[in-house]
Scaffold this active site. Structure first.
Site, PDB file in Angstrom:
ATOM      1  CG  ASP A 132     -43.115  -5.263   9.987  1.00  0.00           C
ATOM      2  OD1 ASP A 132     -42.508  -4.378   9.357  1.00  0.00           O
ATOM      3  OD2 ASP A 132     -42.526  -6.198  10.579  1.00  0.00           O
TER       4      ASP A 132
ATOM      5  CD  GLU B  74     -36.305  -4.723  15.416  1.00  0.00           C
ATOM      6  OE1 GLU B  74     -35.644  -5.692  15.022  1.00  0.00           O
ATOM      7  OE2 GLU B  74     -37.481  -4.532  15.118  1.00  0.00           O
ATOM      8  CG  ASP B  75     -34.896  -0.981  13.097  1.00  0.00           C
ATOM      9  OD1 ASP B  75     -34.359  -1.958  13.632  1.00  0.00           O
ATOM     10  OD2 ASP B  75     -35.737  -1.085  12.188  1.00  0.00           O
TER      11      ASP B  75
END
Length: 196
Positions: free
Chosen positions: A139, A76-77
């Protein structure tokens, strides 16, 4: 700075050396992928993934789940793809990372839609592999535990989402310790004076 030390110590109480080596590789891979990326608090981003993995290591989760937790934000990042994760760590770990990434990307038009749709998608994700939900809960817990650096409006939104979606899921899964922690952190973020 090496954030892996405390996690390695915890993992060595129940995983084999071979499994710890897989987790160490996942740590190094994530550390390299995130590079100098910082959290809003100013800490290196890798501190978050290690913090989430440590939560699960204390619950004695398997090697694949710990590795996926360390890697849960790389797709994702960063510029890392699902295929990159699969090539380095196998399809099982890559599928866990992909499942968490899909949950993170869910965006909603209204709060009511968010509750129902997020819950439904999480349940669907559980059908494939419940570990996806467990990684997402760790998370969220680590994010809630380090929420102080966020702007007030974002803290409030995240706290409401935690209380209405994530804490009840932890409760339904029988993860009562995590459920209580998420509720306490959510309540503290929403109502600091009442919490005190």
């Amino acid at each position: 700075m090496n954030y892996f030390g405390a996690l390695k110590t915890e993992l060595s109480t129940y995983l084999s050396k071979k499994e710890i080596a897989i987790c160490a590789r996942a740590y190094r891979f994530a550390e390299k992928a995130h590079g100098n990326q910082l959290r809003r608090s100013g800490e290196l981003y890798i501190s978050h993934t290690v913090g989430a993995a440590l939560i699960l290591a204390k619950m004695r989760l398997d090697c694949q789940t710990i590795a996926a937790t360390l890697l849960h934000d790389v797709v994702e990042d960063t510029g890392v793809s699902h295929e990159d994760v699969a090539a380095h760590f196998g399809e099982e770990i890559a599928a866990l990372v992909e499942g968490v990434t899909k949950l993170t990307r869910i965006k909603f038009e209204s709060h009511a839609e968010a509750q129902a749709e997020n819950f439904r998608k999480m349940v669907l994700a559980m059908v494939k592999d419940i570990r996806v939900i467990i990684v997402k809960l760790a998370d969220r817990y680590h994010n809630m535990d380090t929420l102080g650096a966020m702007p007030a409006a974002k803290r409030r939104r995240i706290a409401i989402e935690t209380l209405e979606i994530y804490a009840p899921i932890a409760n339904r899964l029988g993860m009562h310790g995590l459920y209580r922690e998420l509720e306490d952190l959510g309540f503290q973020a929403l109502y600091p004076m009442r919490f005190r």
